[in-house]
Design an enzyme around this catalytic site. Structure first.
Site: not given
Ligand code: NAP
Length: 303
Positions: A72, A108
């Site tokens: 991405k 998104d």
């Molecule tokens: P990402 O860039 O890896 O970001 C992950 C986020 O979660 C960061 O803010 C991270 O905090 C936090 N995090 C992870 N583990 C944690 C924990 N144990 N405690 C507290 N905070 C935690 O991931 P992303 O691409 O944004 O995706 C995040 C989620 O959204 C995923 O589950 C994905 O499947 C979902 N998603 C859904 C859609 C949809 O269309 N519904 C679209 C995109 C993503 P830190 O900054 O502290 O590491």
């Protein structure tokens, strides 16, 4: 079976891995439903091959591709133009080939906002939001909320530095919205630390919408409690979780028990796909069918 003819145009998704993508099922069903002469296929593109894969889009006249993990961000540098959401959030999930000119979009954020409007009946303009998390999805959502005229965004994240980076991204989006829109008064944004009990209580009390953008609660670790303490939520507030497996996360269960309205992440997934579909085909996407296809595919996986 989708009939493949000499006229059939090709759409697809670039990812690594790509085996688990739901996009081909969702898009092919929508294409067949509208009788459009396209086929949507998965492309397993490893990071060192991204440049050549993009050259392939041009050389083969592929109409468009969606882009998923891990491409991405890397995709940005291969394109001819970016829409504001993609440029400001620094990530592309949709590439449309417009007669050899490759234009990148991030659907998104708009997908989340469309789900918010259509499924929860909430227009972001003038509203106060609490965004929990500061990763890629949070960026896309925060940028779109700012471009849509949200009044206030509070960002709460485990790693404060990442929240501060997101704050800067939102400020750039606000500056752009003010420049382009003229009548946008601008979103006020702030970072609140988990340790700041008073600040947290205030932003959650004032927040019309709370959005979990962290991966906490996602299967297979769906039993873990949400990062948002339920006592911060109040009746009438809209609580959204963008995690879509399971559809009802621990956060949404707790929010319902507190008398909150809830919004599942599946809607965002369907709408981000629907918006991409509309760029690719120029047709109004059958969103309900796309959502249903996603729900069925996810249910089949858990059987
Ligand atoms: P990402 O860039 O890896 O970001 C992950 C986020 O979660 C960061 O803010 C991270 O905090 C936090 N995090 C992870 N583990 C944690 C924990 N144990 N405690 C507290 N905070 C935690 O991931 P992303 O691409 O944004 O995706 C995040 C989620 O959204 C995923 O589950 C994905 O499947 C979902 N998603 C859904 C859609 C949809 O269309 N519904 C679209 C995109 C993503 P830190 O900054 O502290 O590491």
């Amino acid at each position: 079976m989708i009939p493949i003819r000499g006229t059939t145009r090709v759409l697809g998704v670039f990812g690594d891995p790509v085996e688990h993508t739901l996009s081909p099922s969702m898009h092919n069903r929508a294409l067949a439903h509208l009788g459009l002469d396209y086929v949507y296929v998965p492309f397993h593109v490893r990071p060192p091959h991204l440049r050549e894969a993009v050259r392939g889009v041009r050389a083969l006249g592929i109409t468009g591709v969606n882009v998923t993990i891990p491409h991405k961000v890397a995709m940005l540098e291969h394109l001819d133009a970016l829409d504001p959401g993609a440029r400001l959030s620094g990530a592309v999930n949709t590439v449309h080939n417009q007669d050899g000119r490759l234009v990148g979009y991030n659907t998104d954020g708009p997908g989340f906002v469309r789900s918010l409007q259509e499924e929860a009946g909430v227009d972001p303009a003038g509203k106060r939001f609490v965004i929990v998390g500061a990763g890629g999805a949070a960026r896309a959502i925060a940028v779109q909320l700012a471009l849509s005229g949200a009044a206030h965004i509070a960002i709460v994240n485990r790693t404060v530095k990442n929240a501060e980076v997101l704050l800067e991204v939102v400020r750039q989006a606000v500056a752009e919205a003010a420049h382009v829109g003229g009548d946008q008064l601008g979103t006020h944004a702030q970072v609140v630390e988990w340790a700041d009990a008073k600040g947290l209580a205030q932003v959650f009390a004032e927040g019309r919408v709370v959005i979990n953008t962290t991966s906490v609660g996602m299967a297979p670790k769906s039993d873990v409690p949400s990062v948002v303490p339920p006592e911060l939520l109040h009746p009438g507030q809209l609580v959204c979780d963008i995690v879509y497996v399971p559809q009802e996360t621990s956060l949404l269960k707790a929010a319902k028990a507190r008398g909150c309205q809830v919004l599942e992440g599946l809607g965002m997934l369907a709408y981000q796909g629907a918006i991409a579909f509309e760029y690719f085909t120029g047709q109004v996407a059958p969103v309900e069918l796309m959502r249903q296809t996603l729900a069925e595919a996810l249910a089949a996986r858990t059987q």
